[in-house]
Design an enzyme around this catalytic site. Structure first.
Site, short mmCIF file in Angstrom:
data_model
loop_
_atom_site.label_atom_id
_atom_site.label_comp_id
_atom_site.label_asym_id
_atom_site.label_seq_id
_atom_site.Cartn_x
_atom_site.Cartn_y
_atom_site.Cartn_z
N LYS A 71 -2.19 -7.56 -13.05
CA LYS A 71 -2.77 -6.69 -14.25
C LYS A 71 -2.90 -7.68 -15.39
O LYS A 71 -4.06 -7.53 -16.11
CB LYS A 71 -2.08 -5.60 -14.57
CG LYS A 71 -2.07 -4.51 -13.39
CD LYS A 71 -3.45 -4.27 -13.07
CE LYS A 71 -3.44 -3.05 -11.72
NZ LYS A 71 -4.73 -2.94 -11.45
N SER A 76 -10.02 7.62 -2.61
CA SER A 76 -8.82 8.22 -3.02
C SER A 76 -8.54 8.01 -4.45
O SER A 76 -9.03 7.03 -5.12
CB SER A 76 -7.72 7.77 -2.05
OG SER A 76 -7.16 6.33 -2.38
N TYR A 124 2.67 -7.15 -9.13
CA TYR A 124 1.67 -6.21 -9.85
C TYR A 124 1.54 -6.47 -11.21
O TYR A 124 0.12 -6.42 -11.76
CB TYR A 124 2.23 -4.72 -9.37
CG TYR A 124 1.43 -3.68 -9.97
CD1 TYR A 124 0.03 -3.09 -9.33
CD2 TYR A 124 1.52 -2.78 -11.18
CE1 TYR A 124 -0.45 -2.15 -9.89
CE2 TYR A 124 0.93 -1.84 -11.57
CZ TYR A 124 -0.07 -1.57 -10.98
OH TYR A 124 -0.95 -0.49 -11.60
N SER A 155 -3.70 -1.38 -16.09
CA SER A 155 -2.37 -0.65 -16.05
C SER A 155 -1.61 -0.50 -17.16
O SER A 155 -1.92 -1.32 -18.05
CB SER A 155 -1.49 -0.93 -14.70
OG SER A 155 -0.06 -0.48 -14.90
N THR A 189 -1.40 9.40 -7.37
CA THR A 189 -2.42 8.87 -6.24
C THR A 189 -1.23 8.21 -5.16
O THR A 189 -0.36 8.47 -5.16
CB THR A 189 -3.31 7.43 -7.03
OG1 THR A 189 -2.36 6.37 -7.12
CG2 THR A 189 -3.97 8.21 -8.48
#
Length: 275
Positions: free
Chosen positions: A166, A23, A162, A149, A197
């Site tokens: 990263k 995906s 998160y 990111s 996404t």
């Protein structure tokens, strides 16, 4: 739209492993590399989706591919998957560490298990896959592509786990790049901005469950196909860092050199708190 004609033969018959390949950016990159003539090993959690994608690649792009169910957070699972890739294709020319998850909750409210899960997938998943593939990559002077990111440059509110994952990726792979300098292996860190996404739709919340709320409004969103094309072009040039953020360069400079102004003016907007 995907391009119909590809003159470049750099990736023809090369073996490309993509994690989280069913995906989003991962799927778009699988399709793009298949169009470039690569042989694909796709790692993901849903075997049905993997089988469907492999059939699509064979039927529509005449591409050779295998789909392997693999939890990148599990090192034994990763080792088994990489062994199967080596058995099938004989080596690995490119590893794309794309698999990732996110969350949306305050640091104070977020259960420790959420931090552990996000790090397990985003950071340790990339570490496990790279460890397992590195010998073959060194032998074939291949490439490692790591999906980071925009949070590698600017903080995002309510995504502390998160953001931390990263930053950890940058620390790991910047170091690896220096350690294998001269080996012929390229390490490219890719920093997309907000992309259309399922990552945000499937974000974890404070207790570790998947959010039931729609994604926050965050302005301009990139298409996965455009991000995949940029990654493909960056890989052709063996880039070290690819910043694709739709938070423009002025915002990134503001975050670095004028952090108080950035926090007051832009941070709420790019975190989805303001339209």
């Amino acid at each position: 739209m995907y391009r119909k004609v590809f003159a470049n033969k750099v990736f023809e018959r090369k073996v490309v492993v993509v994690t989280g390949g069913c995906s989003g950016i991962g799927r778009a990159l699988v399709l793009r590399m298949a169009q470039a003539g690569a042989r694909l090993a796709i790692l993901d959690l849903d075997q049905h989706e993997l089988d469907s994608l492999v059939r699509h690649l064979a039927d529509h792009l005449n591409a050779e591919a295998i789909g392997l169910r693999c939890d990148v957070a599990d090192p034994e699972d990763v080792n088994r998957a990489m062994e199967r890739v080596l058995e099938r294709f004989g080596g690995i020319d490119m590893l794309v560490n794309n698999a990732g998850i996110t969350h949306r909750s305050t640091f104070a409210e977020t259960d420790l298990r959420v931090f552990q899960r996000v790090m397990a997938v985003n950071y340790f998943g990339a570490l496990h896959c790279t460890k397992a593939a590195l010998s073959s990559l060194l032998e074939r002077q291949g490439q490692i592509v790591v999906l980071s990111s925009l949070s590698g440059f600017t903080p995002l509110l309510y995504r502390s786990a998160y953001n931390a994952s990263k930053h950890a990726l940058h620390g790991l792979f910047d170091t690896l790049r220096y350690e294998i300098k001269g080996s012929g292996v390229n390490v490219m860190l890719v920093c997309p901005g907000f992309t259309a996404t399922d990552l945000r739709k499937n974000a974890l919340v404070a207790d570790g469950s998947v959010t039931r709320h729609p994604p926050l409004a965050i302005g301009k969103v990139a298409a996965p196909q455009d991000v995949a094309e940029a990654i493909y072009q960056g890989a052709l040039r063996r880039r070290r860092l690819l910043v694709l953020s739709n938070i423009d360069w002025r915002a990134r400079l503001l975050a670095r050199y004028f952090p108080r102004l950035f926090e007051r003016v832009l941070l709420p907007r790019i975190s989805g708190l303001k339209p």
